[in-house]
Design an enzyme around this catalytic site. Structure first.
Site, PDB file in Angstrom:
ATOM      1  N   LYS A  52       0.844  -1.184   0.000  1.00  0.00           N
ATOM      2  CA  LYS A  52       0.000   0.000   0.000  1.00  0.00           C
ATOM      3  C   LYS A  52       0.884   1.240   0.000  1.00  0.00           C
ATOM      4  CE  LYS A  52      -2.776  -2.656   2.932  1.00  0.00           C
ATOM      5  NZ  LYS A  52      -3.281  -2.856   4.261  1.00  0.00           N
TER       6      LYS A  52
HETATM    7  N1  GLU Z   1      -2.504  -6.710   9.799  1.00  0.00           N
HETATM    8  C1  GLU Z   1      -1.373  -7.324   9.199  1.00  0.00           C
HETATM    9  C2  GLU Z   1      -1.129  -6.755   7.816  1.00  0.00           C
HETATM   10  O1  GLU Z   1      -2.051  -6.207   7.218  1.00  0.00           O
HETATM   11  C3  GLU Z   1      -1.520  -8.833   9.044  1.00  0.00           C
HETATM   12  C4  GLU Z   1      -1.528  -9.525  10.335  1.00  0.00           C
HETATM   13  C5  GLU Z   1      -1.425 -11.032  10.235  1.00  0.00           C
HETATM   14  O2  GLU Z   1      -1.934 -11.637   9.290  1.00  0.00           O
HETATM   15  O3  GLU Z   1      -0.858 -11.610  11.160  1.00  0.00           O
HETATM   16  O4  GLU Z   1      -0.028  -6.841   7.343  1.00  0.00           O
END
Ligand code: GLU
Length: 296
Positions: A231
Site C-alpha cells: 500500500k
Molecule cells: N494486519 C497485518 C497486515 O495487514 C496482518 C496480520 C497477520 O496476518 O498476522 O499486514
C-alpha cells in the site's frame, strides 16, 4: 493441528485499499480454510489510527465481498478491544515479563537489537513510555507448511521488543496474538513479510500459556524494480469491475491451475473450483518463482 475445528482469518490493516498482494493473502487463507471445512474470520487491525486511511476499512470489506470472499461472524475491530490488550500488559508488568522503556530512536543509535537499556531501571508509569517484553535466551522456531523450518534467537537477533509503543499505540505483535487466541484461530495463512515476526509471536503465546497456530506464509509479490508490492508504494487498488479476471490471475499466482474456461466465470464459481482443487503445496514458496508465474 491442535484444537478443535480449523479456524483461520484475514486480518488486514486499513492503511489503504486492497491490492493484488493482499488479495492473494486473503484468497489463500480463505481457500485453505474452506478446503478444510473450516471457519474464516475477519479482523480489522485498526490500532494505528494515524496510519489509517479514512474509508479504507469499508473499502477492504466491500472488495472482499465483490471477490466472493465471505467471512463467518461479524468483523472484529482491534480499536474496540483496547481494554483486553491493556489487561495483558498490566499482567506482564506485574509479573516482570515486561517493563517500561523510555529509549528514543536516537538513544538506540542505530542498534537493530535492543540492548536492554531499561530492563533494570524499574521505571514507574509515566506518559511517553513504551512497554517491552523480555526475550528469552533460547531459540524459538516453527515449521511453516510452505516455507519449512524457521527460527530465531530472539535475545540475540531482536532483543526485548515493543508491545506498546511510546505514542501509546498497542503494537501489532501483541494485538495479533491476543486476538488470534481470543478468536480461537489455529491456522494462520498470511504474507511472508510476517515470517520474521513469527518467533516474537511464538514467545507471546508461550507467555500466555497457549498453543501457537500452524503457519503458512505465502510469498510476496515484488514489483519489477524489486520493491515489495505494498500500500505504501501505492500499488494500484483492485478494480471491482474486473474481479473474475483478477481472481483467475490470483489463482494462477498461487500456483493453482484453474481450467481456462473458468477465466471469466463468476467469482463464486471460480472459488468453488479453487476450494475443491486446492493444492497449497503448489504455491511457489519463493518470490522469484511467483514472479515467473505472473509473467507466464
Ligand atoms: N494486519 C497485518 C497486515 O495487514 C496482518 C496480520 C497477520 O496476518 O498476522 O499486514
Amino acid at each position: 493441528m491442535h484444537g478443535n475445528r480449523y479456524t483461520g482469518r484475514f486480518a488486514p490493516t486499513p492503511s489503504g485499499k486492497l491490492h493484488f498482494g493482499s488479495l492473494l493473502a486473503a484468497l489463500a487463507s480463505y481457500i485453505d480454510a474452506r478446503h478444510h471445512g473450516g471457519r474464516w474470520l475477519m479482523r480489522m487491525e485498526d490500532l494505528d489510527k494515524p496510519r489509517e486511511v479514512p474509508g479504507a476499512a469499508d473499502d477492504i470489506l466491500h472488495t472482499l465481498d465483490v471477490y466472493g470472499l465471505h467471512w463467518d461472524g461479524s468483523v472484529v475491530r482491534q480499536s474496540e478491544r483496547l481494554e483486553l490488550y491493556h489487561s495483558v500488559l498490566q499482567r506482564w508488568l506485574d509479573s516482570g515479563a515486561a517493563y517500561r522503556c523510555v529509549c528514543s530512536r536516537r538513544d538506540l543509535d542505530g542498534h537493530v537489537v535492543y540492548p536492554g537499556t531499561c530492563r533494570q531501571r524499574n521505571l514507574t508509569a509515566a506518559p511517553g513510555q513504551a512497554i517491552r517484553v523480555k526475550t528469552p535466551d533460547q531459540v524459538l522456531g516453527f515449521v511453516d507448511r510452505l516455507q519449512g523450518a524457521f527460527s530465531q534467537h530472539l535475545q540475540r537477533e531482536v532483543g526485548d521488543f515493543v508491545v506498546k509503543r511510546r505514542d501509546g499505540i498497542i503494537a501489532y505483535q501483541l494485538a495479533v496474538v491476543v486476538d488470534d487466541i481470543d478468536q480461537q484461530v489455529n491456522q494462520v495463512v498470511r504474507g511472508a513479510d510476517l515470517m520474521d515476526s513469527t518467533p516474537r509471536q511464538l514467545w507471546l503465546y508461550a507467555l500466555l500459556g497457549k498453543p501457537s497456530p500452524t503457519y503458512l506464509h505465502i510469498p510476496l509479490i515484488m514489483r519489477p524494480d524489486g520493491q515489495k508490492l505494498s500500500k505504501r508504494l501505492a500499488s494500484p487498488p483492485l478494480d471491482s469491475k474486473t474481479a473474475p479476471a483478477t481472481l483467475h490471475r490470483g489463482l494462477h499466482a498461487l500456483g493453482q491451475r484453474p481450467p481456462a474456461e473458468l477465466a471469466n466465470a463468476p467469482v463464486a464459481e471460480q472459488l468453488v473450483w479453487a476450494v475443491a482443487n486446492w493444492q497449497p503445496m503448489a504455491i511457489p514458496a519463493l518470490t522469484n518463482r511467483l514472479e515467473a508465474e505472473l509473467d507466464a
